[in-house]
Design a protein around this motif. Structure first.
Motif, PDB file in Angstrom:
ATOM      1  N   TYR B  93       0.832  -1.214   0.000  1.00 44.83           N
ATOM      2  CA  TYR B  93       0.000   0.000   0.000  1.00 44.83           C
ATOM      3  C   TYR B  93       0.859   1.254   0.000  1.00 44.83           C
ATOM      4  N   ASN B  94       1.832   1.317   0.925  1.00 42.53           N
ATOM      5  CA  ASN B  94       2.644   2.525   1.016  1.00 42.53           C
ATOM      6  C   ASN B  94       3.516   2.712  -0.204  1.00 42.53           C
ATOM      7  N   MET B  97       1.341   3.980  -3.130  1.00 42.57           N
ATOM      8  CA  MET B  97       0.955   5.365  -2.884  1.00 42.57           C
ATOM      9  C   MET B  97       2.109   6.314  -3.153  1.00 42.57           C
TER      10      MET B  97
END
Lengths: 139, 153
Positions: B93-94, B97
């Protein structure tokens, strides 16, 4: 007239952040590390977001300088709020402040209705503060 | 462009040194420490590397235009597999992003009219790009210095 209003809002935000910091210094004994990490992430990110939007609305011709200033501001705020607790909250608050600070002047340049957006972001900020206060009272 | 390539090599070297140190010492720490440090290094390094790749790639090509996001996803996946299940989701996810955000900043720096930024002349655009790239490289060096310091104590 609009520029003076924006500068006044910025001054009020700085006062709110400083008051919240001195309040947290007094009650930091009762806050656990989980809540401390969330507090440092929220405060670093919100400071970078608000200062980026307000500064780029006020001085639209200095994009690079404002990006640098906003990133340093988010970095120091996240680091200061994180240093109240322990080393991991320090690192996570610092990183989140850097990322949001690099992004926020871009948001400020593309918005179409500035006054509505500024009030919306401030309502979001106040909501975050109320949530943090309730969590501190319950812990 | 040469300056950006040099900064790219510097940050990749730093990232690989942090990864090797992490791999060697990961049995010493608990899960919370590993998760926090993975989040910090994944976010900033995928952001910075995606920014450099977007600046280095030629404009208006279709084949490689998802490359910055794939690089971010790969960094997140590599750091997520150090410990097991929940960390890999966090890392992916990070990383994704950070990749998307770095790509956006790179596109705005190449063409400031996308964001209504009043910079017109070619020399201003180039100096703007170089100063922000050097600033991002310094931030990456600062954060990886903090993370390497935290392994020592």
């Amino acid at each position: 007239m609009a520029k003076i209003t924006i500068l006044l809002i910025l001054y009020v935000d700085v006062c709110i952040a400083l008051g919240f910091y001195s309040y947290l210094r007094r009650v930091k004994k009762i806050i656990g590390f989980q809540l401390g990490m969330n507090i440092s992430i929220v405060m670093g990110g919100m400071t970078a977001l608000l200062s980026g939007i307000l500064l780029i609305q006020n001085y639209p011709f200095h994009f690079t300088l404002i990006t640098v200033i906003t990133t340093l501001l988010g970095l120091t705020t996240g680091a200061l709020f994180g240093l109240l607790f322990d080393y991991q909250t320090f690192v996570s608050g610092l990183t989140n402040g850097v990322i949001v600070g690099l992004m926020s002047p871009m948001i400020g340049t593309v918005i179409e209705m500035p006054s509505l957006f500024i009030w919306f972001v401030h309502a979001f900020f106040v909501l975050c503060l109320i949530t943090i206060f309730v969590s501190i009272k319950r812990s | 462009m040469l300056l950006i390539s040099v900064l790219f090599m510097w940050n990749v070297t730093e990232l690989s040194s942090v990864f090797r140190m992490f791999k060697k010492k990961h049995t010493l720490f608990d899960d919370r420490f590993t998760k926090t440090m993975c989040m910090a290094i994944t976010m900033i390094s995928s952001f910075v590397l995606a920014l450099y790749i977007q600046l280095l790639l030629p404009a208006n090509q279709t084949g490689l235009y998802l490359l910055p996001i794939v690089v971010g996803l790969f960094i997140g996946w590599k750091f997520g597999t150090i410990i097991k299940a929940p960390a890999i989701l966090n890392g992916i996810y990070n990383g994704t992003m950070g990749g998307i955000m770095g790509m956006m900043l790179g596109a705005v720096l190449q063409n400031p009219a996308l964001c209504n930024i009043p910079i017109e002349s070619e020399a201003m655009i180039v100096s703007n790009m170089y100063s922000l790239a050097i600033f991002a490289a310094c931030l990456h060096a600062l954060i990886s210095q903090f993370i390497r310091y935290s392994f020592r104590v």
